[in-house]
Design a protein around this motif. Structure first.
Motif, short mmCIF file in Angstrom:
data_model
loop_
_atom_site.label_atom_id
_atom_site.label_comp_id
_atom_site.label_asym_id
_atom_site.label_seq_id
_atom_site.Cartn_x
_atom_site.Cartn_y
_atom_site.Cartn_z
N LEU A 26 0.81 -1.23 0.00
CA LEU A 26 0.00 0.00 0.00
C LEU A 26 0.84 1.28 0.00
N GLY A 27 2.08 1.19 0.46
CA GLY A 27 2.94 2.37 0.48
C GLY A 27 2.58 3.37 1.56
N ASP A 344 -0.68 0.78 -10.37
CA ASP A 344 0.13 1.83 -11.00
C ASP A 344 0.85 2.65 -9.93
N ALA A 345 0.19 2.88 -8.80
CA ALA A 345 0.83 3.61 -7.69
C ALA A 345 1.97 2.79 -7.09
N VAL A 346 1.74 1.50 -6.89
CA VAL A 346 2.76 0.63 -6.29
C VAL A 346 4.02 0.64 -7.14
N VAL A 352 -1.24 3.95 -2.30
CA VAL A 352 -2.38 3.40 -3.02
C VAL A 352 -3.64 4.22 -2.77
N SER A 353 -4.43 4.41 -3.82
CA SER A 353 -5.77 4.99 -3.73
C SER A 353 -6.68 4.11 -4.58
N CYS A 354 -7.85 4.63 -4.99
CA CYS A 354 -8.77 3.79 -5.77
C CYS A 354 -9.67 4.66 -6.63
N ALA A 358 -13.05 6.98 -3.46
CA ALA A 358 -12.20 8.15 -3.21
C ALA A 358 -11.65 8.19 -1.80
N ARG A 359 -12.22 7.43 -0.86
CA ARG A 359 -11.74 7.45 0.51
C ARG A 359 -10.64 6.41 0.77
N ALA A 360 -10.36 5.55 -0.19
CA ALA A 360 -9.33 4.54 0.01
C ALA A 360 -7.98 5.20 0.26
N GLY A 361 -7.38 4.85 1.38
CA GLY A 361 -6.12 5.46 1.78
C GLY A 361 -6.28 6.77 2.51
N ARG A 362 -7.51 7.27 2.57
CA ARG A 362 -7.80 8.54 3.24
C ARG A 362 -8.76 8.34 4.42
#
Length: 663
Positions: A26-27, A344-346, A352-354, A358-362
């Motif tokens: 996830l970074g 692509d983020a990894v 990582v987001s999604c 929009a709340r993934a990682g936030r």
């Protein structure tokens, strides 16, 4: 979902259902320490009802990357303990995946040359590893054991060793990367030795009753590598060494078989889990492109696996299990395999987001609050940004009306879903149609907005999501009848002749090329029928399945096509273009379009391409004029998505989320 939601035991640990969230990088960590962001991310998924969460990879030695979880020193245990407590507080179970990359390590991240069974360079990283000595091998075996002991000390419910994807255990097992002639190389028995020693060392470190899992690739999908037959034999031996369950994925990161993009059909690799399950007597988890609870239930009911792995599906919707259990399957945000926010983020070392969530990682950020006061909100434009803004605003309690000038919602998502293998984009539109109806959003299709009707509507807040339009480049002859826009081709508004030249080799141009090149090829059903009945030999069937009726050429100014496609998907699309006979000319500029074709400048040399149809795919421009006028006349106006600047759906949806949260 009788089976999916039923309990099952792995070793002596009982899981409340059969849904597993496999480990995914996830970074979210700094210097290997667990962060609040990571804890909250997984706590939310535990609250959503998933049966078992795997976290990791957790680096067992210095070869882990800086934003990974580390488990190679006792100083990481307090943070790992907080992660476990977060998941346990929501009634979840959690396992740590033990990670050693071997030749997939990057020297610029680890500070040292990668190690491997043999000095075979990696096509993934471009790195040349050095061969491990026997003493170093034993040190790594012990590092796995120590990592497992730390996981147990931190309170994890289980551990998993990663023996898949082309990492170190896979490298020892494969004749492609193991060219040793000592006790760790040679025949299959000796190539298994390292993995078996890892399993035994972990079992010794955690004791007889603690669950130990192994993540395995059901097939390397590497020329000369291991197949499902060899992997089943390996798993049988691992079971004898004390492994309690197997988590079965696909091949290596270097394989040319797409595994993690939407090009791979849903559940395409479940057969690999079946092959392992038939060889062992412990639970088996099926993985890869399982994003739907109905598919998951079918897999379990058919006896193909005992549990299902849904990693990115749980990023997309942490409440997937709860929604399934409460009969709200239509409200599930399904992972579409786009990889824009995750893989692509990894691969670019970003968190990582999604796209669809929009709340993934936030998760640490405050959730949108109930509206105070309640407003009359008008959203102009039913593309991804507009739909998300309408959803969030309505969920907060605002009275929302959405105008869309076209006949349906979705905007460019509808075009993105047209090329074969890209149909998953349509599930995003299905989700919004369901949610906007459930939330009571008033939708008016075929509604053209202008200054007068926006002002006369009397909204307290207006969201302008008017999108973009394709660019018409300044090329001589561009206005002729046989010149059409790629958007119109994908929308079914423009037909094309046999010889097609596409000007523009970005994502839209490449996907339009694939769409046209597959015209006239055998579909999956026909191919299946003809193959089973031996109607044609395989070479003929393959040709019929990959050679259509159109001659398609893509012209791109840059040195390579697909430059704007994400790193994890670009190679798949370019490979498909080659497979379906699409020709690509790069470093070329279109100078003129005439009745016979296109005149190109290719590095100073003139080249003429014959064309019955010329398709333009040179980008898009924002439709922002109306937005700018409205902003000057109304007190609360928000611009989102392509109305601001052409962008990916990932960014448009996040902008829509922000607008819906604050208005």
């Amino acid at each position: 979902m009788v089976i999916l939601l039923s309990p099952i035991k792995i070793g002596r640990v009982e899981l409340k259902n059969r849904v597993v969230m496999p480990a995914m990088h996830l970074g979210y960590c700094r210097d290997g320490f667990v962060s609040e962001q990571l804890v909250e991310f997984y706590r939310v998924r535990a609250r959503g009802g998933v049966g078992l969460i795997m976290v990791g990879g957790c680096a067992i030695d210095k070869y882990g990357h800086g934003n990974m979880i580390r488990i190679d020193d006792d100083r990481y245990i307090p943070g790992l303990t907080e992660l476990v407590k977060g998941v346990h507080s929501e009634g979840g179970k959690i396992a740590a995946q033990l990670f050693q990359p071997g030749r997939y390590s990057y020297s610029f991240l680890s500070g040292t040359q990668p190690v491997a069974p043999s000095p075979v360079p990696s096509k993934l990283t471009g790195q040349m590893p050095r061969a491990l000595t026997v003493d170093e091998i034993q040190e790594i075996v012990e590092a796995f054991a120590q990592g497992a002991a730390r996981a147990k000390a931190a309170g994890f419910d289980a551990v998993e060793a990663i023996g898949s994807a082309g990492y170190l255990i896979s490298q020892f097992l494969s004749p492609v990367t193991n060219q040793r002639d000592d006790e760790y190389g040679g025949d299959f028995e000796r190539r298994m030795r390292f993995g078996l020693e890892v399993a035994r060392s972990i079992r010794a470190a955690v004791g007889p009753d603690y669950p130990v899992l192994f993540r395995v690739g059901g097939n390397d999908f590497m020329p000369g590598g291991n197949t499902n037959r060899e992997m089943a034999m390996f798993c049988k031996r691992l079971e004898e060494a004390g492994v309690d369950a197997f988590n079965v994925t696909g091949g290596w990161h270097e394989t040319r078989v797409p595994q993690i993009t939407m090009a791979a059909p849903r559940g395409a690799f479940v057969y690999l889990a079946r092959g392992i399950r038939e060889a062992v007597n412990v639970p088996v988890i099926a993985c890869n492109r399982i994003n739907d609870p109905e598919l998951a239930e079918e897999i379990l009911a058919s006896g193909l696996a005992d549990l299902v792995g849904m990693a990115r599906a749980m990023i997309a919707d942490p409440d997937l299990v709860t929604k399934t259990a409460t009969g709200q399957s239509g409200a599930i945000r399904k992972c579409i395999g786009c990889n824009q926010g995750c893989l692509d983020a990894v691969f670019t070392m970003k968190p990582v987001s999604c796209l669809v969530n929009a709340r993934a990682g936030r998760e640490l950020e405050k959730e949108p609050q109930p509206a105070q006061p309640v407003k009359q909100v008008l959203v102009v434009g039913g593309g991804p940004g507009g739909m998300e803004a309408a959803r969030v605003a309505a969920r907060r309690g605002h009275r929302v009306t959405l105008w869309e000038k076209g006949p349906r919602l979705g905007g460019q998502l509808n075009l993105a879903a047209v090329p074969p293998g890209r149909e998953e984009f349509g599930t995003v539109v299905e989700y919004y149609n369901h949610e906007l109806a459930r939330l009571g959003v008033q939708i008016e299709l075929g509604k053209e907005a202008d200054e007068d009707n926006i002002k006369s509507f009397g909204a307290d807040a207006v969201v302008m999501a008017t999108g973009a339009a394709p660019i018409e480049p300044p090329i001589a002859g561009v206005g002729q009848d046989h010149v059409v826009q790629a958007w119109d081709v994908l929308a079914g508004k423009a037909s094309t002749g046999k010889k097609v030249v596409i000007i523009g080799g970005g994502a839209v141009g490449c996907e339009t090329a694939l769409y046209l090149a597959r015209k006239g090829t055998l579909n999956a059903e026909a191919l299946h029928f003809l193959a089973l009945n031996n109607a044609e030999n395989w070479d003929t069937l393959k040709e019929l399945a990959t050679r259509g009726v159109k001659d398609v050429t893509v012209v791109e100014m840059q040195r390579a096509a697909g430059a704007d496609i994400g790193v994890s998907s670009r190679w798949v699309i370019l490979q498909e273009m080659r497979r379906f006979g699409v020709k690509t000319i790069t470093g070329a500029t279109a100078r003129e379009i005439n009745e016979g074709g296109v005149v190109l400048d290719v590095q100073g040399q003139e080249k003429v391409l014959e064309a019955d149809t010329v398709v333009l795919a040179v980008g898009s421009r924002s439709l922002s004029d109306l937005c700018e006028k409205i902003k000057e006349q109304l007190p609360e106006v928000y611009m989102v998505g392509d109305a601001v600047a052409p962008r990916k759906a990932l960014d448009a949806i996040y902008q829509g989320y922000l607008a819906g949260s604050v208005l």
